[in-house]
Design an enzyme around this catalytic site. Sequence first.
Site, PDB file in Angstrom:
ATOM      1  N   ASP A   8       0.993  -1.092   0.035  1.00  0.00           N
ATOM      2  CA  ASP A   8      -0.036  -0.258  -0.001  1.00  0.00           C
ATOM      3  C   ASP A   8       0.840   1.014   0.071  1.00  0.00           C
ATOM      4  O   ASP A   8       2.413   1.421   0.586  1.00  0.00           O
ATOM      5  CB  ASP A   8      -0.460   0.077   1.338  1.00  0.00           C
ATOM      6  CG  ASP A   8      -1.587   1.270   0.984  1.00  0.00           C
ATOM      7  OD1 ASP A   8      -2.546   1.933   0.105  1.00  0.00           O
ATOM      8  OD2 ASP A   8      -1.631   2.001   2.505  1.00  0.00           O
ATOM      9  N   LEU A   9       0.225   2.511  -0.486  1.00  0.00           N
ATOM     10  CA  LEU A   9       0.891   3.226  -0.644  1.00  0.00           C
ATOM     11  C   LEU A   9       1.360   4.119   0.543  1.00  0.00           C
ATOM     12  O   LEU A   9       2.322   4.475   2.018  1.00  0.00           O
ATOM     13  CB  LEU A   9       0.502   4.236  -1.866  1.00  0.00           C
ATOM     14  CG  LEU A   9       2.133   5.884  -1.515  1.00  0.00           C
ATOM     15  CD1 LEU A   9       3.228   5.790  -1.971  1.00  0.00           C
ATOM     16  CD2 LEU A   9       1.185   6.788  -3.025  1.00  0.00           C
ATOM     17  N   ASP A  10      -0.707   4.710   0.614  1.00  0.00           N
ATOM     18  CA  ASP A  10      -0.281   6.133   2.194  1.00  0.00           C
ATOM     19  C   ASP A  10      -0.400   4.975   3.269  1.00  0.00           C
ATOM     20  O   ASP A  10      -1.290   4.426   3.686  1.00  0.00           O
ATOM     21  CB  ASP A  10      -1.823   6.631   1.805  1.00  0.00           C
ATOM     22  CG  ASP A  10      -2.187   7.532   0.305  1.00  0.00           C
ATOM     23  OD1 ASP A  10      -1.202   8.151  -0.116  1.00  0.00           O
ATOM     24  OD2 ASP A  10      -2.585   7.441  -0.153  1.00  0.00           O
ATOM     25  N   THR A  16       1.773  10.064   4.071  1.00  0.00           N
ATOM     26  CA  THR A  16       0.321  10.775   3.433  1.00  0.00           C
ATOM     27  C   THR A  16      -0.746  10.416   3.824  1.00  0.00           C
ATOM     28  O   THR A  16      -1.293  10.991   4.011  1.00  0.00           O
ATOM     29  CB  THR A  16       0.605  10.402   1.524  1.00  0.00           C
ATOM     30  OG1 THR A  16       0.930   8.674   1.481  1.00  0.00           O
ATOM     31  CG2 THR A  16       1.286  11.286   0.816  1.00  0.00           C
ATOM     32  N   LYS A  44      -8.510   4.933   6.299  1.00  0.00           N
ATOM     33  CA  LYS A  44      -7.649   4.270   5.366  1.00  0.00           C
ATOM     34  C   LYS A  44      -8.409   3.225   4.786  1.00  0.00           C
ATOM     35  O   LYS A  44      -8.585   2.622   5.034  1.00  0.00           O
ATOM     36  CB  LYS A  44      -6.973   4.326   6.705  1.00  0.00           C
ATOM     37  CG  LYS A  44      -6.034   5.432   7.587  1.00  0.00           C
ATOM     38  CD  LYS A  44      -5.050   4.953   8.791  1.00  0.00           C
ATOM     39  CE  LYS A  44      -4.494   5.954   9.370  1.00  0.00           C
ATOM     40  NZ  LYS A  44      -3.350   5.508  10.735  1.00  0.00           N
ATOM     41  N   SER A 115      -2.348   1.378  -4.181  1.00  0.00           N
ATOM     42  CA  SER A 115      -2.897   2.053  -4.467  1.00  0.00           C
ATOM     43  C   SER A 115      -4.207   2.769  -4.543  1.00  0.00           C
ATOM     44  O   SER A 115      -4.563   3.178  -6.186  1.00  0.00           O
ATOM     45  CB  SER A 115      -1.992   3.664  -4.134  1.00  0.00           C
ATOM     46  OG  SER A 115      -2.679   4.526  -3.542  1.00  0.00           O
ATOM     47  N   ALA A 116      -5.244   2.867  -3.529  1.00  0.00           N
ATOM     48  CA  ALA A 116      -6.488   3.412  -3.573  1.00  0.00           C
ATOM     49  C   ALA A 116      -7.029   4.928  -4.004  1.00  0.00           C
ATOM     50  O   ALA A 116      -7.598   5.468  -4.351  1.00  0.00           O
ATOM     51  CB  ALA A 116      -7.190   3.096  -2.051  1.00  0.00           C
ATOM     52  N   LYS A 146     -10.593  -1.726  -1.234  1.00  0.00           N
ATOM     53  CA  LYS A 146     -10.807  -2.334   0.012  1.00  0.00           C
ATOM     54  C   LYS A 146     -11.975  -2.100   0.723  1.00  0.00           C
ATOM     55  O   LYS A 146     -12.057  -0.574   0.622  1.00  0.00           O
ATOM     56  CB  LYS A 146      -9.118  -2.028   0.197  1.00  0.00           C
ATOM     57  CG  LYS A 146      -8.051  -1.807  -0.448  1.00  0.00           C
ATOM     58  CD  LYS A 146      -7.277  -1.097  -0.240  1.00  0.00           C
ATOM     59  CE  LYS A 146      -5.648  -1.165  -0.811  1.00  0.00           C
ATOM     60  NZ  LYS A 146      -3.996  -0.165  -0.295  1.00  0.00           N
ATOM     61  N   GLU A 170       0.348  -3.456   4.751  1.00  0.00           N
ATOM     62  CA  GLU A 170      -0.680  -2.395   5.057  1.00  0.00           C
ATOM     63  C   GLU A 170      -0.341  -1.443   6.715  1.00  0.00           C
ATOM     64  O   GLU A 170      -1.156  -2.770   7.159  1.00  0.00           O
ATOM     65  CB  GLU A 170      -2.552  -2.972   4.541  1.00  0.00           C
ATOM     66  CG  GLU A 170      -2.810  -3.496   2.930  1.00  0.00           C
ATOM     67  CD  GLU A 170      -3.141  -1.555   2.406  1.00  0.00           C
ATOM     68  OE1 GLU A 170      -3.426  -0.442   3.466  1.00  0.00           O
ATOM     69  OE2 GLU A 170      -3.907  -1.349   1.812  1.00  0.00           O
ATOM     70  N   ASP A 171      -1.326  -0.525   6.075  1.00  0.00           N
ATOM     71  CA  ASP A 171      -1.719  -0.415   7.269  1.00  0.00           C
ATOM     72  C   ASP A 171      -3.017   0.753   7.958  1.00  0.00           C
ATOM     73  O   ASP A 171      -3.666   1.073   8.428  1.00  0.00           O
ATOM     74  CB  ASP A 171      -1.213   1.576   7.403  1.00  0.00           C
ATOM     75  CG  ASP A 171      -1.621   2.654   6.107  1.00  0.00           C
ATOM     76  OD1 ASP A 171      -2.387   2.912   5.109  1.00  0.00           O
ATOM     77  OD2 ASP A 171      -2.283   3.743   6.474  1.00  0.00           O
TER      78      ASP A 171
HETATM   79  C1  G6P Z   1      -6.351   6.174  -0.091  1.00  0.00           C
HETATM   80  C2  G6P Z   1      -5.938   6.763   1.648  1.00  0.00           C
HETATM   81  C3  G6P Z   1      -7.210   6.870   2.450  1.00  0.00           C
HETATM   82  C4  G6P Z   1      -8.222   8.034   0.806  1.00  0.00           C
HETATM   83  C5  G6P Z   1      -7.856   7.273  -1.241  1.00  0.00           C
HETATM   84  C6  G6P Z   1      -7.960   7.973  -2.287  1.00  0.00           C
HETATM   85  O1  G6P Z   1      -6.743   4.582  -0.464  1.00  0.00           O
HETATM   86  O2  G6P Z   1      -5.372   5.678   1.909  1.00  0.00           O
HETATM   87  O3  G6P Z   1      -7.053   7.860   2.317  1.00  0.00           O
HETATM   88  O4  G6P Z   1      -8.873   8.329   0.827  1.00  0.00           O
HETATM   89  O5  G6P Z   1      -6.403   6.697  -1.259  1.00  0.00           O
HETATM   90  O6  G6P Z   1      -7.074   9.224  -1.571  1.00  0.00           O
HETATM   91  P1  G6P Z   1      -7.271   9.717  -3.400  1.00  0.00           P
HETATM   92  O7  G6P Z   1      -6.237  10.998  -3.076  1.00  0.00           O
HETATM   93  O8  G6P Z   1      -7.717   9.089  -4.824  1.00  0.00           O
HETATM   94  O9  G6P Z   1      -8.028  10.583  -2.795  1.00  0.00           O
HETATM   95 MG    MG Z   2      -2.405   3.361   3.639  1.00  0.00          MG
END
Ligand code: G6P
Ligand code: MG
Length: 220
Positions: A8-10, A16, A44, A115-116, A146, A170-171
């Site tokens: 996962d990224l954020d 982030t 998240k 990443s979402a 997810k 993942e976090d």
């Molecule tokens: C990730 C983050 C979420 C965020 C989602 C969409 O999954 O964990 O907190 O809402 O991405 O991100 P975006 O940059 O498309 O708004």
């Molecule tokens: Mg995350």
Amino acid sequence: QLNAVIFDLDGVITDTAEYHFIAWKQLAEELGITFDRAFNEQLKGVSRMESLERILALGDQADRCTMAEKEALAHKKNEHYKQLIARMTPDDLLPGMLDLLRELKRQNVKIGLASASKNAFTVIERLQIGAYFDTIVDAAKVKNSKPHPEIFLTAAKQLRVDPSTCIGVEDAQAGVAAIKAANMFAIGVGDKEALKEADYIVETTADLTYDAIVRAFYRE
Ligand code: G6P
Ligand code: MG
């Protein structure tokens, strides 16, 4: 056999998750809605629009907004978020992550990103780590968010590896659930209680060494 690690990224590669929290919190306050870090755990890994829906529901404002108003609110949050990520540099990689990416490459373990976020490419570019990834699957490439496993399964498919030979990192609660549903080994980074469904949990990325994750994977 371990063939790939899908990140996962954020909140895993860089913090982030904190920027998403700050940006949502500011928007919520403008709407007269307050939320804490415990509630934020539910946001998240969740898409932008779904996050907004959950915040509006928390403030009993779900029915007060038209679709166009919701779009405008989501846009506003994203503008704030984009300002926050614009200042990122390679120094914003979380502790140990660059070493881990390097070691995985050295050991010929494939590396994926799931990443979402629609901002995933921008963040990867700011961090200058694009070259490490054998595949990047972002929100634009999947239909289901997810905890649906689609994003992790898509990454495994593009890497041409069987999901059971992958580790997902993942976090987020929703993210750990997605990894488990994909039949991968789930590593959670963060709160033990929030991530209890994971197969292995580390408090911070500093504990996410190549040796530690390989040992955890083969212990299963
Ligand atoms: C990730 C983050 C979420 C965020 C989602 C969409 O999954 O964990 O907190 O809402 O991405 O991100 P975006 O940059 O498309 O708004
Ligand atoms: Mg995350």
